[in-house]
Design a protein around this motif. Structure first.
Motif, PDB file in Angstrom:
ATOM      1  N   LYS A 230       0.803  -1.126  -0.032  1.00 10.44           N
ATOM      2  CA  LYS A 230       0.073   0.057   0.243  1.00 10.44           C
ATOM      3  C   LYS A 230       0.705   1.271  -0.055  1.00 10.44           C
ATOM      4  O   LYS A 230       1.912   1.254   0.607  1.00 10.44           O
ATOM      5  CB  LYS A 230      -0.908  -0.168   1.182  1.00 10.44           C
ATOM      6  N   THR A 231       0.492   2.135  -0.866  1.00 13.66           N
ATOM      7  CA  THR A 231       1.415   3.411  -0.857  1.00 13.66           C
ATOM      8  C   THR A 231       0.736   4.342   0.251  1.00 13.66           C
ATOM      9  O   THR A 231      -0.566   4.669   0.348  1.00 13.66           O
ATOM     10  CB  THR A 231       1.257   4.112  -2.107  1.00 13.66           C
ATOM     11  N   VAL A 232       1.662   5.099   0.794  1.00 15.63           N
ATOM     12  CA  VAL A 232       1.449   6.176   1.967  1.00 15.63           C
ATOM     13  C   VAL A 232       2.323   7.309   1.778  1.00 15.63           C
ATOM     14  O   VAL A 232       3.396   7.324   0.731  1.00 15.63           O
ATOM     15  CB  VAL A 232       1.805   5.392   3.413  1.00 15.63           C
ATOM     16  N   LYS A 233       1.893   8.299   2.579  1.00 16.10           N
ATOM     17  CA  LYS A 233       2.873   9.459   2.633  1.00 16.10           C
ATOM     18  C   LYS A 233       3.536   9.697   3.719  1.00 16.10           C
ATOM     19  O   LYS A 233       2.943   9.362   4.830  1.00 16.10           O
ATOM     20  CB  LYS A 233       1.889  10.833   2.424  1.00 16.10           C
ATOM     21  N   ALA A 234       4.761  10.017   3.859  1.00 18.02           N
ATOM     22  CA  ALA A 234       5.632  10.239   4.870  1.00 18.02           C
ATOM     23  C   ALA A 234       5.920  11.419   5.125  1.00 18.02           C
ATOM     24  O   ALA A 234       6.812  12.353   4.206  1.00 18.02           O
ATOM     25  CB  ALA A 234       6.751   9.197   4.839  1.00 18.02           C
ATOM     26  N   ARG A 235       5.757  12.273   6.188  1.00 22.30           N
ATOM     27  CA  ARG A 235       6.138  13.443   6.451  1.00 22.30           C
ATOM     28  C   ARG A 235       6.961  13.499   7.842  1.00 22.30           C
ATOM     29  O   ARG A 235       6.891  12.902   8.651  1.00 22.30           O
ATOM     30  CB  ARG A 235       5.142  14.397   6.780  1.00 22.30           C
ATOM     31  N   PHE A 236       7.891  14.528   7.807  1.00 24.37           N
ATOM     32  CA  PHE A 236       8.953  14.413   8.889  1.00 24.37           C
ATOM     33  C   PHE A 236       8.918  15.892   9.789  1.00 24.37           C
ATOM     34  O   PHE A 236       8.788  16.918   8.928  1.00 24.37           O
ATOM     35  CB  PHE A 236      10.292  14.276   8.357  1.00 24.37           C
ATOM     36  N   TRP A 237       8.755  15.616  11.102  1.00 23.69           N
ATOM     37  CA  TRP A 237       8.590  16.587  11.835  1.00 23.69           C
ATOM     38  C   TRP A 237       9.651  17.733  11.757  1.00 23.69           C
ATOM     39  O   TRP A 237       9.463  19.082  12.280  1.00 23.69           O
ATOM     40  CB  TRP A 237       8.574  16.334  13.441  1.00 23.69           C
ATOM     41  N   SER A 238      10.912  17.214  11.507  1.00 30.20           N
ATOM     42  CA  SER A 238      12.246  18.012  11.549  1.00 30.20           C
ATOM     43  C   SER A 238      12.115  18.922  10.072  1.00 30.20           C
ATOM     44  O   SER A 238      13.033  19.969  10.047  1.00 30.20           O
ATOM     45  CB  SER A 238      13.327  17.438  11.550  1.00 30.20           C
ATOM     46  N   ASN A 239      11.370  18.616   9.037  1.00 31.79           N
ATOM     47  CA  ASN A 239      11.315  19.469   8.060  1.00 31.79           C
ATOM     48  C   ASN A 239      10.080  19.136   7.141  1.00 31.79           C
ATOM     49  O   ASN A 239       9.549  18.245   6.807  1.00 31.79           O
ATOM     50  CB  ASN A 239      12.353  18.475   6.935  1.00 31.79           C
ATOM     51  N   ASP A 240       9.428  20.396   7.396  1.00 32.62           N
ATOM     52  CA  ASP A 240       8.023  20.474   6.784  1.00 32.62           C
ATOM     53  C   ASP A 240       8.014  20.385   5.276  1.00 32.62           C
ATOM     54  O   ASP A 240       6.902  19.870   4.752  1.00 32.62           O
ATOM     55  CB  ASP A 240       7.396  21.852   7.249  1.00 32.62           C
ATOM     56  N   MET A 241       9.096  20.529   4.430  1.00 27.89           N
ATOM     57  CA  MET A 241       8.959  20.589   3.094  1.00 27.89           C
ATOM     58  C   MET A 241       9.436  19.192   2.715  1.00 27.89           C
ATOM     59  O   MET A 241       9.355  19.008   1.379  1.00 27.89           O
ATOM     60  CB  MET A 241      10.166  21.503   2.650  1.00 27.89           C
ATOM     61  N   LEU A 242       9.770  18.262   3.502  1.00 24.21           N
ATOM     62  CA  LEU A 242      10.295  16.834   3.107  1.00 24.21           C
ATOM     63  C   LEU A 242       8.830  15.948   3.329  1.00 24.21           C
ATOM     64  O   LEU A 242       8.669  15.814   4.280  1.00 24.21           O
ATOM     65  CB  LEU A 242      11.447  16.418   4.071  1.00 24.21           C
ATOM     66  N   THR A 243       8.580  15.673   1.888  1.00 17.71           N
ATOM     67  CA  THR A 243       7.574  14.415   1.984  1.00 17.71           C
ATOM     68  C   THR A 243       8.105  13.446   0.917  1.00 17.71           C
ATOM     69  O   THR A 243       8.437  13.570  -0.189  1.00 17.71           O
ATOM     70  CB  THR A 243       6.080  15.131   1.401  1.00 17.71           C
ATOM     71  N   LEU A 244       7.926  12.066   1.486  1.00 15.15           N
ATOM     72  CA  LEU A 244       8.296  11.001   0.722  1.00 15.15           C
ATOM     73  C   LEU A 244       7.038  10.055   0.488  1.00 15.15           C
ATOM     74  O   LEU A 244       6.375   9.819   1.267  1.00 15.15           O
ATOM     75  CB  LEU A 244       9.449  10.421   1.134  1.00 15.15           C
ATOM     76  N   ASP A 245       7.062   9.569  -0.686  1.00 14.52           N
ATOM     77  CA  ASP A 245       6.244   8.164  -0.871  1.00 14.52           C
ATOM     78  C   ASP A 245       6.766   6.938  -0.207  1.00 14.52           C
ATOM     79  O   ASP A 245       7.911   6.603  -0.596  1.00 14.52           O
ATOM     80  CB  ASP A 245       5.747   8.140  -2.168  1.00 14.52           C
ATOM     81  N   GLY A 246       6.046   6.381   0.358  1.00  6.92           N
ATOM     82  CA  GLY A 246       6.417   5.135   0.949  1.00  6.92           C
ATOM     83  C   GLY A 246       5.437   3.918   0.476  1.00  6.92           C
ATOM     84  O   GLY A 246       4.491   4.223   0.307  1.00  6.92           O
ATOM     85  N   HIS A 247       6.086   2.674   1.156  1.00  4.29           N
ATOM     86  CA  HIS A 247       5.123   1.668   0.735  1.00  4.29           C
ATOM     87  C   HIS A 247       5.106   0.560   2.065  1.00  4.29           C
ATOM     88  O   HIS A 247       5.942   0.606   2.645  1.00  4.29           O
ATOM     89  CB  HIS A 247       5.573   0.711  -0.524  1.00  4.29           C
ATOM     90  N   VAL A 248       3.906   0.134   2.287  1.00  3.45           N
ATOM     91  CA  VAL A 248       3.834  -0.797   3.510  1.00  3.45           C
ATOM     92  C   VAL A 248       4.594  -1.973   2.933  1.00  3.45           C
ATOM     93  O   VAL A 248       4.381  -2.810   2.208  1.00  3.45           O
ATOM     94  CB  VAL A 248       2.553  -1.138   3.824  1.00  3.45           C
TER      95      VAL A 248
END
Length: 379
Positions: A230-248
């Motif tokens: 399943k495809t999900v979105k990953a965001r990081f607290w230390s960098n609001d501009m960093l968003t990656l596509d992840g997979h379960v």
């Protein structure tokens, strides 16, 4: 003769008349107040159209896909630790060492045993050779030759066993040195100098270089939405501009005993900005569910033991109680399974002051345009 009773009779009559008049006027005022209609201003929200999917948001921690928990293969007292948390290691690097005294003594004993076994092999070899010569010249019997041969073979076996014991003892000494066999970074120190550890006890944890993942804990009510791939979105607290596509990548087969949650591993693409230990938020959309509407918790009320909301009749500007079916709670909102339709005006605050057919005053159009709209959510 002067009489006080005769003098006060007219005054008493005037006082009674004044009291009666006051009572009549007060009763009229109260009747007028009771007949005055109450119109209460209210804050409302309008149920918007349906179309968005419910978002599943869970916090997790970035971890290495492979983590090695290293320990000594023998028991002993730690005498030296050569790495700290954050140090990078490579294959062959020495991480820690235990006291090798006892194991070195075992090596010395095994060497002495092997030396004696080799001397026994030499002795029995000479005896066998002598028996063969005598048997060839018919000076000894076949039984004597067989016995000499048997003693020699037994001595050889004893020597081989002693050699194996020596190799094993040397291995025990080598096992007293804890070494890394992968390239990675030290993430935890579980035992320190002076501590006596058993064989296999965790001493150092090393995160192997390579793919990074996010580990999240998902409650059982939503675990069905997380399937491998399943495809999900990953965001990081230390960098609001960093968003990656992840997979379960992996879903735990059973729930944790204490938290009753399932551990889910999310694979991430290789990005140097993602560091081990970062806090991340995983966002996933629910795949399949019936349409649900979310309203603020302040709009929820109870009547006759049932959950209700107060719905405003636009034409009459009155409120009416409507039973609803609850699905679940999400933060400061509650999800409604049934009972509301798009376009309904729901009282959003002050439900404790509402009553059936109570007239209300709706916000002005410019105020109503600033209201918080609800959104449809798929469970």
């Amino acid at each position: 003769m002067f009489s006080p009773r005769a003098y006060n009779r007219p005054l008493f009559a005037r006082v009674l008349a004044l009291i009666s008049l006051t009572a009549v006027l007060s009763g009229c005022a109260e009747e007028k107040a009771e007949t005055k209609e109450i119109i209460r201003p209210v804050k409302v929200i309008e149920i918007a159209g349906m179309g968005e999917a419910r978002q599943l948001d869970y916090s997790g921690v970035v971890r290495a896909r492979t983590e090695m928990t290293l320990g000594f293969r023998v028991a002993g007292k730690i005498t030296e630790r050569l790495v700290n948390v954050g140090d990078r290691v490579k294959p062959g690097d020495l991480l820690a060492r235990i006291d090798p005294t006892d194991y070195q003594l075992a090596v010395n004993s095994a060497e002495a045993t092997l030396f004696a076994a080799e001397k026994q092999v030499q002795t029995t070899s000479l005896t066998k050779a002598r028996a063969e010569q005598l048997f060839t010249k018919s000076f000894s019997s076949k039984a004597e030759l067989d016995q000499a041969t048997l003693l020699y073979d037994q001595a050889v076996s004893t020597r081989d066993a002693a050699a194996s014991s020596l190799s094993q003892a040397k291995n025990q000494v080598a096992y007293g040195n804890l070494k890394s066999d992968q390239i990675g970074i030290v993430t935890a120190i579980n035992a320190d100098i002076g501590q006596v550890v058993g064989a296999g006890t965790a001493v150092v944890t090393v995160a192997v270089d390579g793919e990074k993942e996010i580990e999240v804990a998902v409650p059982e009510m939503d675990i069905a939405e997380f399937k491998p791939g399943k495809t999900v979105k990953a965001r990081f607290w230390s960098n609001d501009m960093l968003t990656l596509d992840g997979h379960v990548r992996e879903v735990s087969g059973s729930a944790e005993r204490q938290s009753r949650t399932f551990l889910v591993r999310i694979s991430l693409p290789n990005d140097p900005r993602v560091l081990l230990g970062m806090t991340a938020t995983v966002e996933a959309a629910a795949a399949s569910s019936e349409p649900l509407v979310a309203i603020p918790l302040s709009a929820l009320a109870q009547k006759d033991g049932r959950e209700i909301v107060w719905v405003v009749d636009r034409s009459a500007s009155t409120v009416h109680a409507r039973p609803i079916g609850l699905a679940d709670y999400a933060g400061d909102q509650v999800r409604i399974a049934d009972g509301l339709r798009p376009g309904d005006l729901v009282v959003a605050a002050g439900t404790q002051f509402m009553a059936e057919d109570l007239r209300v005053k709706l916000p002005l159009p410019e105020q109503q345009s600033a209201r918080a709209e609800t959104r449809e959510i798929l469970r």
